[in-house]
Motif scaffolding. Structure first.
Motif, PDB file in Angstrom:
ATOM      1  N   VAL A  13     -36.812  11.762  12.718  1.00 46.34           N
ATOM      2  CA  VAL A  13     -35.892  11.636  11.595  1.00 46.34           C
ATOM      3  C   VAL A  13     -35.409  13.018  11.175  1.00 46.34           C
ATOM      4  O   VAL A  13     -35.937  14.044  11.611  1.00 46.34           O
ATOM      5  CB  VAL A  13     -36.577  10.927  10.400  1.00 46.34           C
ATOM      6  CG1 VAL A  13     -36.957   9.498  10.764  1.00 46.34           C
ATOM      7  CG2 VAL A  13     -37.810  11.700   9.927  1.00 46.34           C
ATOM      8  N   ASP A  14     -34.402  13.011  10.303  1.00 48.81           N
ATOM      9  CA  ASP A  14     -33.865  14.263   9.766  1.00 48.81           C
ATOM     10  C   ASP A  14     -33.468  14.027   8.315  1.00 48.81           C
ATOM     11  O   ASP A  14     -33.903  13.049   7.691  1.00 48.81           O
ATOM     12  CB  ASP A  14     -32.691  14.765  10.608  1.00 48.81           C
ATOM     13  CG  ASP A  14     -31.593  13.717  10.773  1.00 48.81           C
ATOM     14  OD1 ASP A  14     -31.484  12.813   9.896  1.00 48.81           O
ATOM     15  OD2 ASP A  14     -30.844  13.786  11.746  1.00 48.81           O
ATOM     16  N   ALA A  15     -32.631  14.886   7.780  1.00 42.68           N
ATOM     17  CA  ALA A  15     -32.271  14.803   6.365  1.00 42.68           C
ATOM     18  C   ALA A  15     -31.574  13.497   6.008  1.00 42.68           C
ATOM     19  O   ALA A  15     -31.558  13.101   4.835  1.00 42.68           O
ATOM     20  CB  ALA A  15     -31.381  15.991   5.983  1.00 42.68           C
ATOM     21  N   ALA A  16     -31.015  12.799   7.005  1.00 41.76           N
ATOM     22  CA  ALA A  16     -30.363  11.522   6.705  1.00 41.76           C
ATOM     23  C   ALA A  16     -31.355  10.511   6.141  1.00 41.76           C
ATOM     24  O   ALA A  16     -30.980   9.624   5.367  1.00 41.76           O
ATOM     25  CB  ALA A  16     -29.693  10.966   7.959  1.00 41.76           C
ATOM     26  N   LEU A  17     -32.629  10.638   6.523  1.00 37.76           N
ATOM     27  CA  LEU A  17     -33.621   9.705   5.985  1.00 37.76           C
ATOM     28  C   LEU A  17     -33.771   9.874   4.478  1.00 37.76           C
ATOM     29  O   LEU A  17     -33.931   8.890   3.751  1.00 37.76           O
ATOM     30  CB  LEU A  17     -34.974   9.896   6.668  1.00 37.76           C
ATOM     31  CG  LEU A  17     -36.107   9.005   6.132  1.00 37.76           C
ATOM     32  CD1 LEU A  17     -35.810   7.532   6.387  1.00 37.76           C
ATOM     33  CD2 LEU A  17     -37.446   9.400   6.741  1.00 37.76           C
ATOM     34  N   ALA A  19     -31.517  10.670   2.374  1.00 40.16           N
ATOM     35  CA  ALA A  19     -30.390   9.970   1.748  1.00 40.16           C
ATOM     36  C   ALA A  19     -30.615   8.466   1.754  1.00 40.16           C
ATOM     37  O   ALA A  19     -30.309   7.768   0.778  1.00 40.16           O
ATOM     38  CB  ALA A  19     -29.094  10.328   2.466  1.00 40.16           C
ATOM     39  N   ASP A  20     -31.168   7.943   2.856  1.00 37.70           N
ATOM     40  CA  ASP A  20     -31.431   6.505   2.930  1.00 37.70           C
ATOM     41  C   ASP A  20     -32.517   6.092   1.945  1.00 37.70           C
ATOM     42  O   ASP A  20     -32.435   5.031   1.316  1.00 37.70           O
ATOM     43  CB  ASP A  20     -31.843   6.125   4.355  1.00 37.70           C
ATOM     44  CG  ASP A  20     -30.701   6.246   5.342  1.00 37.70           C
ATOM     45  OD1 ASP A  20     -29.542   6.076   4.926  1.00 37.70           O
ATOM     46  OD2 ASP A  20     -30.959   6.532   6.516  1.00 37.70           O
ATOM     47  N   ARG A  25     -31.698   2.289   1.809  1.00 39.31           N
ATOM     48  CA  ARG A  25     -30.910   1.756   2.921  1.00 39.31           C
ATOM     49  C   ARG A  25     -31.775   1.750   4.177  1.00 39.31           C
ATOM     50  O   ARG A  25     -32.271   2.802   4.610  1.00 39.31           O
ATOM     51  CB  ARG A  25     -29.670   2.615   3.136  1.00 39.31           C
ATOM     52  CG  ARG A  25     -28.766   2.165   4.274  1.00 39.31           C
ATOM     53  CD  ARG A  25     -27.473   2.951   4.293  1.00 39.31           C
ATOM     54  NE  ARG A  25     -27.699   4.397   4.227  1.00 39.31           N
ATOM     55  CZ  ARG A  25     -27.065   5.214   3.377  1.00 39.31           C
ATOM     56  NH1 ARG A  25     -26.174   4.755   2.518  1.00 39.31           N
ATOM     57  NH2 ARG A  25     -27.315   6.522   3.405  1.00 39.31           N
ATOM     58  N   ARG A  27     -32.992   1.837   8.084  1.00 46.32           N
ATOM     59  CA  ARG A  27     -32.461   2.530   9.256  1.00 46.32           C
ATOM     60  C   ARG A  27     -33.495   2.467  10.365  1.00 46.32           C
ATOM     61  O   ARG A  27     -34.695   2.341  10.122  1.00 46.32           O
ATOM     62  CB  ARG A  27     -32.122   3.980   8.934  1.00 46.32           C
ATOM     63  CG  ARG A  27     -33.309   4.844   8.559  1.00 46.32           C
ATOM     64  CD  ARG A  27     -32.946   6.310   8.463  1.00 46.32           C
ATOM     65  NE  ARG A  27     -32.662   6.874   9.778  1.00 46.32           N
ATOM     66  CZ  ARG A  27     -31.827   7.887   9.973  1.00 46.32           C
ATOM     67  NH1 ARG A  27     -31.175   8.422   8.978  1.00 46.32           N
ATOM     68  NH2 ARG A  27     -31.646   8.374  11.177  1.00 46.32           N
ATOM     69  N   ALA A 120     -37.370  15.422   6.946  1.00 45.18           N
ATOM     70  CA  ALA A 120     -36.321  14.849   6.108  1.00 45.18           C
ATOM     71  C   ALA A 120     -35.963  15.742   4.924  1.00 45.18           C
ATOM     72  O   ALA A 120     -35.039  15.423   4.168  1.00 45.18           O
ATOM     73  CB  ALA A 120     -36.771  13.476   5.598  1.00 45.18           C
ATOM     74  N   TYR A 209     -37.255   2.314   9.061  1.00 44.52           N
ATOM     75  CA  TYR A 209     -37.551   2.539   7.647  1.00 44.52           C
ATOM     76  C   TYR A 209     -37.162   1.280   6.883  1.00 44.52           C
ATOM     77  O   TYR A 209     -36.028   0.796   6.987  1.00 44.52           O
ATOM     78  CB  TYR A 209     -36.768   3.738   7.109  1.00 44.52           C
ATOM     79  CG  TYR A 209     -36.697   3.763   5.596  1.00 44.52           C
ATOM     80  CD1 TYR A 209     -37.862   3.877   4.836  1.00 44.52           C
ATOM     81  CD2 TYR A 209     -35.481   3.627   4.931  1.00 44.52           C
ATOM     82  CE1 TYR A 209     -37.811   3.865   3.446  1.00 44.52           C
ATOM     83  CE2 TYR A 209     -35.419   3.625   3.541  1.00 44.52           C
ATOM     84  CZ  TYR A 209     -36.592   3.737   2.809  1.00 44.52           C
ATOM     85  OH  TYR A 209     -36.541   3.706   1.425  1.00 44.52           O
TER      86      TYR A 209
END
Length: 290
Positions: A13-17, A19-20, A25, A27, A120, A209
């Motif tokens: 995972v990365d920083a998008a997690l 945000a989710d 949200r 993913r 993340a 997630y």
């Protein structure tokens, strides 16, 4: 000592997690835990034997997608390891609860949560009440529609499953189902089928997630399935749970509180009250122990 192989074998995972997580949200993600020695079938079977019947829930594998109350099976202690090893020829659905009770698995849970936080861009100290669960189920098994109150990271180890996400039909349905959870009558199992929203196909090396309070359900393929789910709380779902607990206590007193989310300022006050109350309880318990 690290229990994870290098390079990083946990959720990719990365920083998008982050945000989710912030907007709850779902993913998908990849991982490389399928070959981890603590996640072999023999290791899982031995873990089940160590944990014992009090830390394992057992149900029939095949059941409706809507089952408002779980139908738990009695589980003989001497049969646990053999039953987990022989899922392919059985009609069984097991959850090994709170695997962090065992030291090696507690270290694994912590490493996974902290590694995800690092990747993340989250503060690992803010990801609290970390728990781990192993799910082992026979071919064709069904996990009925339900929700959890934690943030969940599901990692498929063996077999294939379809993970489906849904949404509550209305705010009133959501509130009713959450009320059932906090009265202890549902374990998060839903009385009616949610509106389907999306699906993920899971196999060894894939995961998802799953946000808190998000309806979801799973269906196995033609093989036995083994998976690991690591859960945690952070401030938002801790506060929501605190408000839900207080609302349930108010209902028992004949008071009809505003649902969570209907009055954000009031929710913040309720959460602060419950944090204060929890702190007072901890201080009282500490003073009694000295």
């Amino acid at each position: 000592m690290s229990t994870l192989q290098q390079p990083w074998a946990g959720p990719q995972v990365d920083a998008a997690l982050a945000a989710d997580i912030a907007v709850r949200r779902p993913r998908g993600f990849d991982h490389r835990l399928a070959g981890h020695p603590l996640m072999s079938i023999d290791a899982i079977a031995e873990l089940g034997q160590e944990l014992g019947p009090d830390s394992i829930s057992a149900e029939d594998a095949v059941k409706p997608l809507v089952t408002a109350e779980p139908a738990f099976r009695e589980l003989a202690a001497e049969a646990i390891a053999d039953r987990i090893r022989s899922l392919a020829a059985a009609d069984s659905w097991f959850t090994l609860l709170n695997i962090e009770q065992e030291r090696a698995y507690r270290e694994l849970v912590d490493e996974l949560v902290e590694g995800v936080a690092e990747r993340a861009g989250l503060d690992p100290a803010g990801l609290r009440r970390r728990m781990g669960f192993v799910f082992a189920s026979s071919p064709g098994s069904v996990t009925p529609a339900h929700f959890d109150i934690e943030h969940s990271l599901l990692m498929q180890l063996r077999g294939r499953r379809r993970l489906s996400f849904g949404r509550f039909g209305s705010p009133e349905v959501r509130e009713r189902e959450i009320n059932r959870y906090w009265t202890g009558s549902s374990f998060g199992r839903l009385e009616s089928m949610p509106e389907p929203v999306s699906e993920l196909e899971l196999g060894p090396g894939s995961g998802a997630y799953i946000p808190p309070y998000t309806p979801h359900w799973l269906s196995n393929g033609e093989e036995a399935s083994y998976s690991l789910t690591v859960t945690f709380f952070e401030r938002s779902n801790e506060d929501e749970s605190r408000v839900q607990v207080l609302n349930e206590r108010l209902r028992r007193l004949g008071i009809t509180p505003k649902p969570y989310g209907a009055a954000p300022a009031r929710d913040r006050s309720k959460a602060a009250l419950m944090r204060w109350y929890a702190g007072m309880r901890r201080r009282e318990e500490t003073s009694r122990s000295h």
